[in-house]
Design a protein around this motif. Structure first.
Motif, short mmCIF file in Angstrom:
data_model
loop_
_atom_site.label_atom_id
_atom_site.label_comp_id
_atom_site.label_asym_id
_atom_site.label_seq_id
_atom_site.Cartn_x
_atom_site.Cartn_y
_atom_site.Cartn_z
N ALA A 72 -0.20 -6.02 -5.43
CA ALA A 72 0.12 -6.59 -4.12
C ALA A 72 0.79 -5.53 -3.25
CB ALA A 72 1.02 -7.80 -4.29
N TYR A 73 0.41 -5.49 -1.99
CA TYR A 73 0.90 -4.43 -1.11
C TYR A 73 2.42 -4.46 -0.95
CZ TYR A 73 1.52 -7.71 2.73
OH TYR A 73 1.94 -8.75 3.51
N ASP A 74 3.04 -5.64 -0.95
CA ASP A 74 4.49 -5.70 -0.79
C ASP A 74 5.21 -5.12 -2.01
OD1 ASP A 74 3.53 -7.91 -2.21
OD2 ASP A 74 5.14 -9.23 -1.54
N ILE A 75 4.65 -5.33 -3.18
CA ILE A 75 5.21 -4.75 -4.39
C ILE A 75 5.03 -3.23 -4.37
CG2 ILE A 75 5.01 -4.62 -6.91
CD1 ILE A 75 4.22 -7.61 -6.82
N LEU A 76 3.85 -2.78 -3.96
CA LEU A 76 3.57 -1.34 -3.88
C LEU A 76 4.51 -0.67 -2.89
CD1 LEU A 76 1.78 1.13 -4.56
CD2 LEU A 76 0.36 0.46 -2.63
N ILE A 77 4.67 -1.23 -1.71
CA ILE A 77 5.54 -0.64 -0.69
C ILE A 77 6.98 -0.62 -1.18
CG2 ILE A 77 6.50 -0.96 1.64
CD1 ILE A 77 3.64 0.21 1.59
N GLY A 78 7.42 -1.70 -1.84
CA GLY A 78 8.77 -1.73 -2.39
C GLY A 78 8.99 -0.65 -3.44
#
Length: 112
Positions: A72-78
């Motif tokens: 998930a992009y939010d997990i990756l960005i985090g």
């Protein structure tokens, strides 16, 4: 600047950015479908996919053929944000040790 270029600034190769954004757009795909939709040549797509699986950016769903799911992009960005913050903190500590924690003195130069 294209939108995918921002991923390259975060450490993705051009092909990794194409694969990741394709999977975000289409969901779960196999290697052939990823190559077809992303424009990454089939001869290279599995190398890119395996590298991304190794880095935890893609999840491999075992089967015949194997399918891949993007993190998930939010997990990756985090994760990237945390990693960069840690690297900045460590670099700051290292540089501070080199200077002994003291500020650089102001210099006045007389040019004749």
């Amino acid at each position: 600047m294209e939108d995918r270029d921002y991923l390259e600034k975060l450490g993705f190769s051009q092909n990794e950015a194409k694969v990741y954004t394709t999977l975000l757009k289409y969901g779960i795909l196999n290697g052939y479908e990823i190559a077809k939709q992303s424009g990454v040549p089939r001869a290279m797509v599995y190398e890119v996919i395996n590298r991304m699986v190794g880095r935890g950016i893609l999840l491999k769903l075992e089967g015949e053929p194997s399918y891949y799911k993007p993190l998930a992009y939010d997990i990756l960005i985090g994760r990237i944000r945390e990693e960069n913050e840690n690297n900045l903190n460590k670099a700051e500590e290292f540089l501070k040790k080199l200077t002994g924690g003291k500020e650089n003195p102001a210099y006045v130069l007389n040019i004749v």
